[in-house]
Design a protein around this motif. Structure first.
Motif, short mmCIF file in Angstrom:
data_model
loop_
_atom_site.label_atom_id
_atom_site.label_comp_id
_atom_site.label_asym_id
_atom_site.label_seq_id
_atom_site.Cartn_x
_atom_site.Cartn_y
_atom_site.Cartn_z
N MET A 1 0.84 -1.20 0.00
CA MET A 1 0.00 0.00 0.00
C MET A 1 0.87 1.24 0.00
O MET A 1 1.86 1.32 0.72
CB MET A 1 -0.88 0.01 1.25
N THR A 2 0.51 2.20 -0.81
CA THR A 2 1.25 3.45 -0.85
C THR A 2 0.97 4.24 0.41
O THR A 2 -0.16 4.45 0.79
CB THR A 2 0.84 4.29 -2.06
N ARG A 3 2.02 4.70 1.07
CA ARG A 3 1.86 5.42 2.32
C ARG A 3 1.37 6.83 2.05
O ARG A 3 1.92 7.54 1.22
CB ARG A 3 3.20 5.49 3.04
N PRO A 4 0.29 7.28 2.74
CA PRO A 4 -0.14 8.66 2.58
C PRO A 4 0.96 9.62 2.99
O PRO A 4 1.73 9.36 3.91
CB PRO A 4 -1.34 8.76 3.52
N ARG A 5 1.10 10.73 2.29
CA ARG A 5 2.10 11.73 2.58
C ARG A 5 1.93 12.27 3.98
O ARG A 5 0.82 12.50 4.43
CB ARG A 5 1.94 12.87 1.57
N PRO A 6 3.00 12.46 4.78
CA PRO A 6 2.86 12.95 6.13
C PRO A 6 2.12 14.27 6.19
O PRO A 6 2.10 15.05 5.25
CB PRO A 6 4.31 13.11 6.59
N LEU A 7 1.56 14.54 7.36
CA LEU A 7 0.72 15.71 7.54
C LEU A 7 1.50 16.85 8.14
O LEU A 7 1.00 17.62 8.94
CB LEU A 7 -0.45 15.33 8.46
N ALA A 8 2.76 17.00 7.77
CA ALA A 8 3.61 17.98 8.42
C ALA A 8 3.09 19.40 8.31
O ALA A 8 3.32 20.22 9.18
CB ALA A 8 5.02 17.91 7.83
N LEU A 9 2.37 19.68 7.26
CA LEU A 9 1.87 21.04 7.08
C LEU A 9 0.59 21.29 7.83
O LEU A 9 0.08 22.41 7.83
CB LEU A 9 1.58 21.32 5.61
N ALA A 10 0.04 20.29 8.50
CA ALA A 10 -1.33 20.42 8.97
C ALA A 10 -1.50 21.47 10.04
O ALA A 10 -2.60 21.95 10.25
CB ALA A 10 -1.82 19.08 9.49
N LEU A 11 -0.44 21.84 10.75
CA LEU A 11 -0.57 22.88 11.76
C LEU A 11 -1.22 24.12 11.19
O LEU A 11 -2.00 24.78 11.85
CB LEU A 11 0.82 23.23 12.31
N THR A 111 -7.57 10.12 -7.50
CA THR A 111 -8.75 9.49 -6.89
C THR A 111 -8.51 8.04 -6.55
O THR A 111 -8.95 7.56 -5.50
CB THR A 111 -9.95 9.60 -7.85
N THR A 112 -7.86 7.31 -7.44
CA THR A 112 -7.73 5.86 -7.28
C THR A 112 -6.41 5.44 -6.65
O THR A 112 -6.07 4.27 -6.67
CB THR A 112 -7.90 5.17 -8.64
N GLU A 113 -5.68 6.38 -6.09
CA GLU A 113 -4.43 6.05 -5.41
C GLU A 113 -4.53 6.40 -3.93
O GLU A 113 -5.34 7.22 -3.54
CB GLU A 113 -3.26 6.81 -6.05
N ARG A 114 -3.70 5.79 -3.12
CA ARG A 114 -3.66 6.00 -1.68
C ARG A 114 -4.94 5.50 -1.00
O ARG A 114 -6.02 5.54 -1.57
CB ARG A 114 -3.43 7.47 -1.31
N TYR A 115 -4.81 5.03 0.19
CA TYR A 115 -5.95 4.59 1.01
C TYR A 115 -6.72 3.43 0.40
O TYR A 115 -7.84 3.13 0.83
CB TYR A 115 -6.91 5.76 1.29
N HIS A 180 -8.86 9.93 8.62
CA HIS A 180 -7.46 9.78 8.99
C HIS A 180 -6.81 11.15 9.00
O HIS A 180 -6.95 11.92 8.06
CB HIS A 180 -6.73 8.87 8.00
N SER A 181 -6.11 11.48 10.09
CA SER A 181 -5.30 12.68 10.17
C SER A 181 -6.16 13.94 9.95
O SER A 181 -7.08 14.20 10.72
CB SER A 181 -4.16 12.56 9.15
N MET A 182 -5.91 14.72 8.91
CA MET A 182 -6.77 15.85 8.62
C MET A 182 -8.21 15.40 8.41
O MET A 182 -9.17 16.11 8.78
CB MET A 182 -6.28 16.60 7.39
N GLY A 183 -8.39 14.21 7.84
CA GLY A 183 -9.73 13.67 7.68
C GLY A 183 -10.42 13.40 9.00
O GLY A 183 -11.65 13.43 9.09
N GLY A 184 -9.63 13.16 10.06
CA GLY A 184 -10.21 13.02 11.38
C GLY A 184 -10.75 14.34 11.89
O GLY A 184 -11.80 14.40 12.54
N PHE A 185 -10.03 15.42 11.62
CA PHE A 185 -10.51 16.76 11.95
C PHE A 185 -11.84 17.02 11.27
O PHE A 185 -12.80 17.50 11.89
CB PHE A 185 -9.45 17.77 11.50
N LEU A 186 -11.94 16.68 9.98
CA LEU A 186 -13.17 16.90 9.23
C LEU A 186 -14.29 16.00 9.74
O LEU A 186 -15.46 16.41 9.78
CB LEU A 186 -12.92 16.65 7.75
N THR A 187 -13.95 14.78 10.12
CA THR A 187 -14.96 13.85 10.64
C THR A 187 -15.58 14.37 11.92
O THR A 187 -16.81 14.37 12.08
CB THR A 187 -14.33 12.47 10.87
N LEU A 188 -14.76 14.81 12.86
CA LEU A 188 -15.29 15.31 14.13
C LEU A 188 -16.16 16.53 13.90
O LEU A 188 -17.23 16.68 14.51
CB LEU A 188 -14.14 15.63 15.09
#
Length: 327
Positions: A1-11, A111-115, A180-188
């Protein structure tokens, strides 16, 4: 599985250039105001979504079909990856999961890559899943302005939910969210905006309130992020003050302040060696959920990373079982 790019910019909630929209325009950035992120303001908006329009038929999964589809959000055409189980749906329609991916640079997002393995696990288990390409990602229209200081991604997630609710294959009363990650922020955020969301699973989520995000997150954004996008945070602080000087404003932006309004339980996962999101975020949300009397399951994986690579199978199995029990 391709690893999602780190969320270093998310701050700073900033993203790199979006291929369909080009560089983030000065006009789009000028329209962004942190007050647009307030939960009360988000609740005042309508999120009807639209019928899901097939853009491309993909090779099927083991026991499900796949398409690239599109739906409307703020008048923009947003693309997404849809999976639907084979066979006859149960009475009322299939249960469904809105799938919110973490940060991936918009200019390389596809669309069809990652996750793929993540979404496949839920699709195999008999859920309809819909993974949105937030605005400015892949072939989605609009500009990628980040998730934390601009409301666009939240709106896109809410309209994905609206689109599933109106789809005849889906049971609108049996919809959950995974992020996941930023997606967790959006989920909450989505779950406190719309309590009809029955359950949520968040992996390595950016689930701190804005005081925690601004004060306790030490990630350094990469140099590739345009300065004008990074400045959205500085613009917000300059206009509204810090969480310390103006706590009421920042509390209104934080989903954590509205946990009493959740319509369903949360399951949270994080690894102790996560180099992108502090375990502190997870721990504080667990404490806030319990203080609010809300059901929460917490899984902390010693030595695991941002993608839970060492415990991927276990975390997926727990997530699938959680949704099966609650949707």
């Amino acid at each position: 599985m391709t690893r999602p790019r780190p969320l270093a910019l998310a701050l700073l909630g900033a993203l790199t250039l979006a291929s369909p929209a080009g560089a983030q325009s000065a006009a789009a950035l000028a329209r962004v105001d942190a007050a647009q992120m307030s939960i009360p303001a988000a609740r005042q908006k309508s999120y009807p979504g639209s019928p899901l329009t097939v853009r491309q038929t993909l090779a099927p999964g083991v026991n499900y079909r796949r398409w690239v589809v599109s739906y409307l959000s703020d008048g923009l055409r947003i693309h997404a990856l849809l999976t639907v189980p084979n066979g006859t749906p149960p009475r009322g329609g299939w249960p469904a999961i809105v799938f919110n991916h973490g940060y991936i640079p918009p200019d390389v997002y596809r669309t069809t890559e990652r996750y793929v393995a993540y979404q496949d696990a839920f699709a195999r288990a008999g859920f309809v899943t819909l993974k949105s390409d937030y605005r400015g990602h892949g072939s989605s229209q609009g500009e990628a302005l980040g998730g934390y200081f601009a409301p666009g991604y939240t709106t896109d997630v809410m309209n994905a939910l609206g689109s599933l609710k109106r789809d005849p294959r889906v049971n609108a009363r049996r919809i959950g969210m995974w992020g996941h990650s930023m997606g967790g922020f959006l989920t909450l955020r989505a779950m406190v905006i719309d309590p009809s969301i029955r359950a949520g699973v968040i992996w390595a989520g950016v689930v701190g309130d804005y005081g925690t995000i601004l004060n306790d997150w030490n990630n350094v954004p990469p140099a590739s992020i345009p300065r004008r996008v990074l400045e959205l945070r500085q613009k917000a602080v300059a206009k509204y003050g810090t969480p310390g000087s103006n706590p009421a404003f920042w509390r209104g932006l934080s989903a954590n302040a509205y946990l009493n309004d959740l319509g369903g339980p949360l399951q949270l996962h994080i690894g102790t060696a996560d180099g992108d999101v502090p375990v502190l975020f997870h721990e504080r949300l667990v404490g806030q959920m319990r203080a609010a009397g809300q059901p929460v399951q917490s899984y902390v994986y010693p030595g695991d990373n941002h993608d839970l690579t060492r415990n991927l199978g276990t975390a997926l199995a727990r997530s699938v079982a959680f949704f099966k029990a609650r949707l």
